[in-house]
Design an enzyme around this catalytic site. Structure first.
Site, short mmCIF file in Angstrom:
data_model
loop_
_atom_site.label_atom_id
_atom_site.label_comp_id
_atom_site.label_asym_id
_atom_site.label_seq_id
_atom_site.Cartn_x
_atom_site.Cartn_y
_atom_site.Cartn_z
N GLU A 71 0.85 -1.19 0.00
CA GLU A 71 0.00 0.00 0.00
C GLU A 71 0.88 1.23 0.00
O GLU A 71 2.12 1.15 0.07
CB GLU A 71 -0.94 0.00 1.20
N HIS B 298 -4.01 3.29 8.31
CA HIS B 298 -2.82 2.78 8.98
C HIS B 298 -1.87 3.92 9.34
O HIS B 298 -1.75 4.89 8.58
CB HIS B 298 -2.06 1.80 8.07
#
Length: 694
Positions: A252, A295
């Site tokens: 990511e 995150h």
């Protein structure tokens, strides 16, 4: 010393390793080969003896019951101040210290099940006891606590860390789980997985299981800024693992781990006659610049590259790229079918996913400091005051147009602080720093030479600036503490250097989990100009909301962002937004309910989505891990009842997979409400596109 020069043009025809040399920040520190010797500890299985720290806690107890029933060899655990037998698992002993447990039980691994503010100390205790494998699942562990842990790890060759902020590690073949992965999705097989995102890895696992392939070893890299185990570590283990015939990599936005994986894959394929097939996905192509996408580590930092660039690097290295994890099953079956010496039975055909994303290509970020909005970004005026307290005065409007960038930040690859300097329109240099010692003479000399700072007064002034930035970074637990700097040649200037545009970003976990720096965090600007009111409203419930698309209603693209997304898990939320864009739609938002969402959280998420006037359809995309499918379904019904969704005429598309998916789907089907329920992502996304286009 600076042998790798950076060009602004990147040739697609060059090997990936050459392109990486062009793309990446030049780092004066490499991998820690001493710590790399602990990679072998990742090979868990039926032989692995496991203990839990925080063993008698509610979460650890529930997890242990599940893991034992699945076959994990849990032999006991640790709870400070307690000794005897577990109150529920009465056959398993409890010890007051890890050292005592290590002496009596000889474990191969430990799972850390303690609160975030206690987790770093628990990891350190495990390192001191020389536990071979340490798995940390907690989110929101203060960053500087983890930097201290990594400083310890670099000095030894016995212990390996997985995490933090990771689902853990699991061997489907060996029936060994250390983490909180949803067990019903897993089946013994021959595909190894390494992932930053828990929910995306669960989707991949389920796809492989449905395709009849199963998994060998699944490693959660985790979504924090620094990780104990990264892609290259996992790939090196999979390469030599006879049970792993194919590999899945899930990345990511944020950091350089995907770029390093691309370099490793290219090298591996060049030196191996019959390489194992590798499929990959990178989430965050539609991520909003300057925002943390769920995150803690999901943001594009200084001289880091976009998810699209990472996608292309992995593709060019030879990885088979997909745009949604549900595709991994078919893609890996086809890839393994072309390697019959590895797997005798494989069959379904699938195409390599190489469709392009309709986003602009982002070059390296130069002479700019991105602020991460989920972390604590100090308002400019407060940053100026903090600099002044450390004897550094700034210039509101620098007279010299060309400015250098000077920052103390994190080198995610070497897992340590660094001094990052960058000249205008040029590459940047990352110089390693210690956690407690100010920058050395050698580090200062390298930075000054690279910036072209010469002469007694400019050298003294720049040195004082760097020392002040380092002090602020370490004292207040910074993520990035930087300024723009220009040399002043005017004789009447008070200082030989001009300093402007301070950008200070601090770790909010140090305050939220550790209760530190309250006075600094009290300076937070929560006005609508600084923080989206919808995002602010979600914070109290652990919901991460990021508005997407233009803010100006007059913008032609404003109304096109009309699909409200409600997703559990940051990686899956990013990928949902990406995948909708591929299918010709635009999400109005990124919304991560968090890993421990409740029905009330889901209802609150619906309320937030309804605050956006652009939303024409709501897409609930859930893959259950800790979040249960039946609970999500009840949350959807609660939202219909209490928010009047039917009266509003707001269509809702629901996709529930994973833990308790059948019960969740039944609840939706039996409700009688106008909810469009789907199993597959493509069908659900197509319905969203249809409804949004009405």
């Amino acid at each position: 010393m600076l042998s790798c020069r950076v060009s602004s043009a990147v040739s697609a025809r060059r090997p990936v390793t050459a392109r990486l040399c062009q793309l990446r920040t030049i780092s004066l520190s490499g991998r820690d080969w001493q710590y790399d010797r602990t990679r072998k500890n990742l090979k868990i299985g039926s032989h692995t003896r496991v203990i839990f720290q925080g063993f008698t806690g509610r979460q650890a107890t529930a997890n242990a019951v599940e893991s034992l029933a699945w076959g994990t060899k849990i032999v006991g655990g640790v709870t400070p101040g307690r000794e005897g037998m577990h109150p529920v698992l009465t056959e398993l002993p409890v010890f007051p210290t890890v050292k005592a447990a290590m002496s009596e039980l000889k474990p191969d691994a430990t799972g850390i099940y303690v609160a975030a503010h206690q987790a770093a100390a628990a990891i350190e205790e495990a390192i001191e006891a020389e536990i071979p494998l340490i798995v940390a699942v907690a989110e929101h562990i203060p960053l500087h606590d983890m930097l201290r842990v990594h400083a310890m790890l670099r000095t030894q060759t016995r212990s390996r860390l997985v995490g933090a902020n990771a689902p853990g590690i699991i061997s489907a073949i060996g029936r060994c789980r250390i983490g909180f992965q949803p067990l019903p999705c897993f089946a013994p097989g021959h595909v190894g997985i390494v992932a930053k995102s828990g929910t995306l890895s669960y989707e991949a696992v389920a796809a492989l299981t449905r395709a009849g392939l199963g998994q060998s070893l699944c490693i959660g890299m985790g979504g924090d800024i620094v990780a104990g185990t990264d892609f290259v570590d996992a790939l090196s283990v999979f390469e030599d693992d006879p049970d792993t015939h194919g590999i899945v990599v899930i990345g990511e936005i944020g950091g350089r781990a995907e770029e390093e994986a691309a370099g490793w894959i290219q090298d591996y394929r060049a030196r191996t006659t019959n390489p194992k097939p590798i499929a990959a996905l990178v989430a965050g192509k539609m991520a909003k610049p300057g925002h943390v996408m769920g995150h803690a580590g999901a943001w594009r930092g200084l001289s880091e590259h976009s998810a699209e660039v990472k996608h292309n690097l992995l593709r060019d290295a030879g990885a088979i790229m997909v745009d949604h994890p549900a595709q991994f099953g078919a893609v890996m079956r086809e890839a393994l079918a072309r390697a019959p010496s590895r797997v005798g039975q494989a069959g379904a055909q699938a195409a390599s996913q190489r469709r392009g994303y309709h986003t602009s290509r982002h070059p390296l970020q130069r002479t700019s400091i991105p602020s991460q909005r989920r972390s604590y970004h100090l308002p400019p005026a407060s940053a100026l005051d903090l600099l002044a307290k450390h004897g550094i005065l700034t210039t509101p409007t620098p007279r010299v147009p060309k400015k250098n960038l000077v920052a103390i930040t994190i080198n995610r690859s070497s897992r340590e602080p660094c001094l990052l300097v960058q000249r205008p329109y040029s590459d940047s240099v990352s110089i390693p720093l210690g956690r407690h010692d100010p920058p050395s003479i050698g580090a200062m000399s390298t930075a000054l030479q690279y910036l072209g700072v010469a002469g007694t007064l400019p050298v003294i002034a720049t040195t004082r600036l760097i020392l002040a930035l380092y002090t602020i970074f370490t004292t207040y637990e910074g993520i990035t503490v930087g300024v723009h700097l220009a040399l002043s040649h005017a004789a009447n200037r008070a200082s030989p250097i001009e300093i402007s545009k301070p950008e200070f970003t601090f770790d909010d976990a140090a305050f939220r989990s550790g209760g530190r720096h309250a006075a600094l965090h009290a300076l937070r600007d929560v006005s609508p100009a600084a923080v989206d009111p919808i995002a602010l409203a979600g914070e109290a419930d652990g919901i991460v909301y990021v508005r997407l698309g233009p803010a100006d209603p007059a913008d032609p693209d404003y109304a096109a962002h009309n699909i409200g997304t409600l997703v559990n898990g940051a990686g899956l939320a990013m990928n949902t937004v990406d995948a909708l864009a591929l299918r010709g739609a635009r999400a109005a938002n990124f919304l991560d309910t968090g890993g421990k969402a409740t029905a009330e959280t889901v209802k609150k998420s619906f309320a937030l989505l309804l605050e956006d006037e652009r939303v024409k359809v709501i897409f609930v995309n859930i893959f259950g891990g800790l979040t249960l499918g039946d609970m999500i379904a009840r949350g959807v019904l609660l939202a219909f009842q209490e928010l009047g969704l039917e009266k509003r005429g707001m269509p809702v598309v629901v996709r529930i997979r994973g833990t308790n998916e059948a019960e969740g789907q039944r609840i939706i089907a039996d409700s009688g409400l106008k909810v469009f329920a789907f199993d597959g992502f493509d069908e659900a996304a197509a319905k969203c596109v249809e409804l949004a286009g009405r």
